[in-house]
Design a protein around this motif. Structure first.
Motif, PDB file in Angstrom:
ATOM      1  N   ASP A  43      16.096   4.455   7.483  1.00  0.00           N
ATOM      2  CA  ASP A  43      15.343   3.674   6.336  1.00  0.00           C
ATOM      3  C   ASP A  43      15.882   3.772   4.751  1.00  0.00           C
ATOM      4  O   ASP A  43      14.967   3.080   4.371  1.00  0.00           O
ATOM      5  N   PRO A  99      13.328   7.999   2.675  1.00  0.00           N
ATOM      6  CA  PRO A  99      12.282   7.594   3.030  1.00  0.00           C
ATOM      7  C   PRO A  99      11.514   9.143   4.002  1.00  0.00           C
ATOM      8  O   PRO A  99      10.371  10.398   3.279  1.00  0.00           O
ATOM      9  N   ASP A 100      12.429   9.401   5.133  1.00  0.00           N
ATOM     10  CA  ASP A 100      12.628  10.572   6.100  1.00  0.00           C
ATOM     11  C   ASP A 100      12.741  11.448   5.465  1.00  0.00           C
ATOM     12  O   ASP A 100      11.883  12.117   5.992  1.00  0.00           O
ATOM     13  N   TRP A 139       2.982   8.980   4.264  1.00  0.00           N
ATOM     14  CA  TRP A 139       3.902   9.167   2.853  1.00  0.00           C
ATOM     15  C   TRP A 139       3.918   9.543   1.632  1.00  0.00           C
ATOM     16  O   TRP A 139       2.138   9.389   1.599  1.00  0.00           O
ATOM     17  N   PHE A 176       6.966  -2.086  -2.827  1.00  0.00           N
ATOM     18  CA  PHE A 176       7.129  -0.584  -2.241  1.00  0.00           C
ATOM     19  C   PHE A 176       6.847   0.042  -3.676  1.00  0.00           C
ATOM     20  O   PHE A 176       7.216  -0.159  -4.340  1.00  0.00           O
ATOM     21  N   LYS A 177       5.376   1.010  -2.914  1.00  0.00           N
ATOM     22  CA  LYS A 177       4.871   1.865  -4.299  1.00  0.00           C
ATOM     23  C   LYS A 177       5.965   2.978  -4.657  1.00  0.00           C
ATOM     24  O   LYS A 177       5.282   3.856  -3.535  1.00  0.00           O
ATOM     25  N   ASP A 210       6.399  11.479  -7.506  1.00  0.00           N
ATOM     26  CA  ASP A 210       7.064  11.058  -6.266  1.00  0.00           C
ATOM     27  C   ASP A 210       8.235  10.055  -6.528  1.00  0.00           C
ATOM     28  O   ASP A 210       9.668  10.415  -6.377  1.00  0.00           O
ATOM     29  N   PHE A 248      15.463  -2.872   6.839  1.00  0.00           N
ATOM     30  CA  PHE A 248      14.423  -1.718   7.800  1.00  0.00           C
ATOM     31  C   PHE A 248      13.601  -2.074   6.976  1.00  0.00           C
ATOM     32  O   PHE A 248      11.968  -2.463   6.864  1.00  0.00           O
ATOM     33  N   GLN A 249      13.392  -1.758   5.072  1.00  0.00           N
ATOM     34  CA  GLN A 249      11.907  -1.496   4.328  1.00  0.00           C
ATOM     35  C   GLN A 249      11.623  -3.385   3.830  1.00  0.00           C
ATOM     36  O   GLN A 249      10.254  -3.167   3.983  1.00  0.00           O
ATOM     37  N   PHE A 286       9.682  -3.326   7.386  1.00  0.00           N
ATOM     38  CA  PHE A 286       8.509  -2.340   7.460  1.00  0.00           C
ATOM     39  C   PHE A 286       7.213  -2.356   7.272  1.00  0.00           C
ATOM     40  O   PHE A 286       6.034  -1.967   7.056  1.00  0.00           O
ATOM     41  N   VAL A 287       8.000  -2.613   5.692  1.00  0.00           N
ATOM     42  CA  VAL A 287       7.067  -2.016   4.298  1.00  0.00           C
ATOM     43  C   VAL A 287       6.714  -3.588   3.672  1.00  0.00           C
ATOM     44  O   VAL A 287       5.314  -4.007   3.867  1.00  0.00           O
TER      45      VAL A 287
HETATM   46  N1  FO1 Z   1       5.887   2.570   3.606  1.00  0.00           N
HETATM   47  C1  FO1 Z   1       4.292   1.854   2.965  1.00  0.00           C
HETATM   48  O1  FO1 Z   1       3.911   1.327   3.906  1.00  0.00           O
HETATM   49  N2  FO1 Z   1       4.074   1.146   1.620  1.00  0.00           N
HETATM   50  C2  FO1 Z   1       4.677   2.124   1.009  1.00  0.00           C
HETATM   51  O2  FO1 Z   1       4.776   1.437  -0.459  1.00  0.00           O
HETATM   52  C3  FO1 Z   1       6.017   2.543   0.883  1.00  0.00           C
HETATM   53  C4  FO1 Z   1       6.510   3.505  -0.211  1.00  0.00           C
HETATM   54  C5  FO1 Z   1       6.859   4.600   0.090  1.00  0.00           C
HETATM   55  C6  FO1 Z   1       7.646   4.892  -1.268  1.00  0.00           C
HETATM   56  C7  FO1 Z   1       8.152   6.529  -1.106  1.00  0.00           C
HETATM   57  C8  FO1 Z   1       8.788   6.663   0.389  1.00  0.00           C
HETATM   58  O3  FO1 Z   1       9.312   7.896   0.394  1.00  0.00           O
HETATM   59  C9  FO1 Z   1       8.553   6.574   1.436  1.00  0.00           C
HETATM   60  C10 FO1 Z   1       7.395   4.700   1.584  1.00  0.00           C
HETATM   61  N3  FO1 Z   1       7.035   4.479   2.480  1.00  0.00           N
HETATM   62  C11 FO1 Z   1       5.881   3.618   2.001  1.00  0.00           C
HETATM   63  C12 FO1 Z   1       7.387   5.202   3.847  1.00  0.00           C
HETATM   64  C13 FO1 Z   1       8.288   4.912   4.080  1.00  0.00           C
HETATM   65  O4  FO1 Z   1       8.752   2.908   4.052  1.00  0.00           O
HETATM   66  C14 FO1 Z   1       8.221   3.970   5.858  1.00  0.00           C
HETATM   67  O5  FO1 Z   1       7.454   5.151   6.055  1.00  0.00           O
HETATM   68  C15 FO1 Z   1       9.100   5.685   6.357  1.00  0.00           C
HETATM   69  O6  FO1 Z   1      10.596   4.496   5.933  1.00  0.00           O
HETATM   70  C16 FO1 Z   1       9.368   4.849   7.955  1.00  0.00           C
HETATM   71  O7  FO1 Z   1      10.082   6.361   8.372  1.00  0.00           O
END
Ligand code: FO1
Length: 339
Positions: A50, A61-62, A80, A102-103, A108, A163-164, A167-168
């Motif tokens: 991811d 992210p993970d 997250w 993407f926040k 963070d 992926f992002q 997913f996002v």
């Molecule tokens: N998930 C979201 O749904 N929206 C976001 O804006 C978002 C930002 C983000 C920032 C840093 C981070 O480490 C993870 C973040 N995630 C966000 C979670 C992430 O994209 C996913 O949940 C994972 O990649 C799936 O495991």
């Protein structure tokens, strides 16, 4: 299936446990495992499929969800990021017309800036992650599946998506036709990881309840890891991310369905065939699994992990089931060749 089991481990008091995890689903069980194990006993192999570079920053992210969850810094509602986060940076980015899908919270952001700087300075991701774990006193070792980039890519009805982006940005809405782990064939596990998995002092190996397609299988795609698990001395126990046909969180059921699989615990168990010795599913799914006649040890448990007590209970169940797998399979062929 494992070729043999070690004899010296004590599943009543495990001291060395390895888990494979993606984001929040897996991290919940990782926390339960950490809580019931002695300090430092847990190593978590994290999915990095991811990962991506966003606004010049390397985001993992993970790894970060694991770090935040294991330290209690996590935002439990979102699944997250950090609790009590502030968003000045994002507000400033938006005001400048930058990308806001993407926040990145202010706290963070420090993680991504430091990681990016250290990677640019030549440190491998595993070393950077180990430093973060030390600094935040994570109490477990988190190891990325590889120091080289592996990127989960999805072929969808909107074309190939990172992926992002899928997913996002697109909220996992596009229909998925194919998933690949770009770069996996050229990647390698961090030094020592396969030896750790193979060690005869490992009590149990746990495949956490993460999405098999986008969290666990990217890890298995890194050359050497699948083989190390398949021949590990320790019993390998997987926990289902699907309960009664529904994913606990995220698009697992939707993706399985779109790729032509039944969105149920049986599909997950079958995807891990040849790797696992035991499978823990929700009590409501056990009858369907038993009907398959697999020789994997099956256990029914309430695997919805809402509270910390739930996570610890499922973690204890993992060790109990690992013990059963060892007892059932740990005769003749399983011990052959073990001194
Ligand atoms: N998930 C979201 O749904 N929206 C976001 O804006 C978002 C930002 C983000 C920032 C840093 C981070 O480490 C993870 C973040 N995630 C966000 C979670 C992430 O994209 C996913 O949940 C994972 O990649 C799936 O495991």
């Amino acid at each position: 299936m494992n070729a043999r089991f070690n004899k010296e481990v004590d599943l009543a008091a495990p001291r060395k446990v390895i888990a494979l995890s993606g984001g929040i689903g897996g991290a919940k069980l990782a926390l339960g495992l950490k809580q019931v194990l002695p300090g430092g006993a847990l190593t978590v192999i994290a999915n990095t499929g991811d990962d991506f570079v966003h606004m010049g920053l390397h985001v993992s992210p993970d790894i970060d969800t694991l770090v935040y969850t294991l330290t209690g810094l996590n935002n439990a509602q979102a699944g997250w990021g950090r609790a009590g986060e502030t968003w000045s940076f994002m507000a400033a980015v938006e005001a400048l017309g930058g990308e806001a899908w993407f926040k990145l919270g202010d706290g963070d952001l420090a993680m991504h800036v430091l990681r990016t700087a250290r990677l640019a300075g030549g440190e491998p991701l595993s070393a950077v992650t180990a430093e973060v774990c030390r600094a935040l006193d994570v109490g477990a070792t988190i190891v990325p599946m590889s120091d080289q980039p592996v990127r989960t890519m999805l072929r969808s009805d909107e074309g190939w998506l990172e992926f992002q982006d899928y997913f996002v940005r697109r909220q996992a809405a596009p229909v998925v036709h194919e998933i690949i782990y770009e770069g996996a064939a050229e990647a390698a596990p961090p030094p020592g990881l396969c030896e750790l998995i193979a060690g005869d002092d490992v009590d149990a190996i746990v495949i956490c309840p993460s999405n098999p397609l986008i969290s666990v299988e990217p890890i298995l795609a890194v050359p050497g890891i699948r083989g190390a698990l398949a021949t590990a001395c320790a019993p390998v126990v997987a926990v289902s991310p699907i309960i009664a046909g529904r994913a606990v969180k995220g698009p697992t059921a939707k993706m399985l369905h779109e790729l032509g699989f039944a969105a149920d615990a049986a599909t997950v168990m079958q995807r891990y065939a040849g790797l696992i010795d035991a499978f823990i599913a929700d009590t409501s799914d056990i009858a369907a699994l038993e009907a398959l006649g697999s020789d994997v040890v099956l256990a029914g448990e309430d695997i919805m992990m809402t509270t910390l007590a739930d996570r610890e209970r499922v973690a204890r169940c993992v060790f109990e089931v690992a013990g059963k797998a060892r007892a059932r399979k740990g005769t003749a062929d399983r011990f052959s060749g073990v001194a």
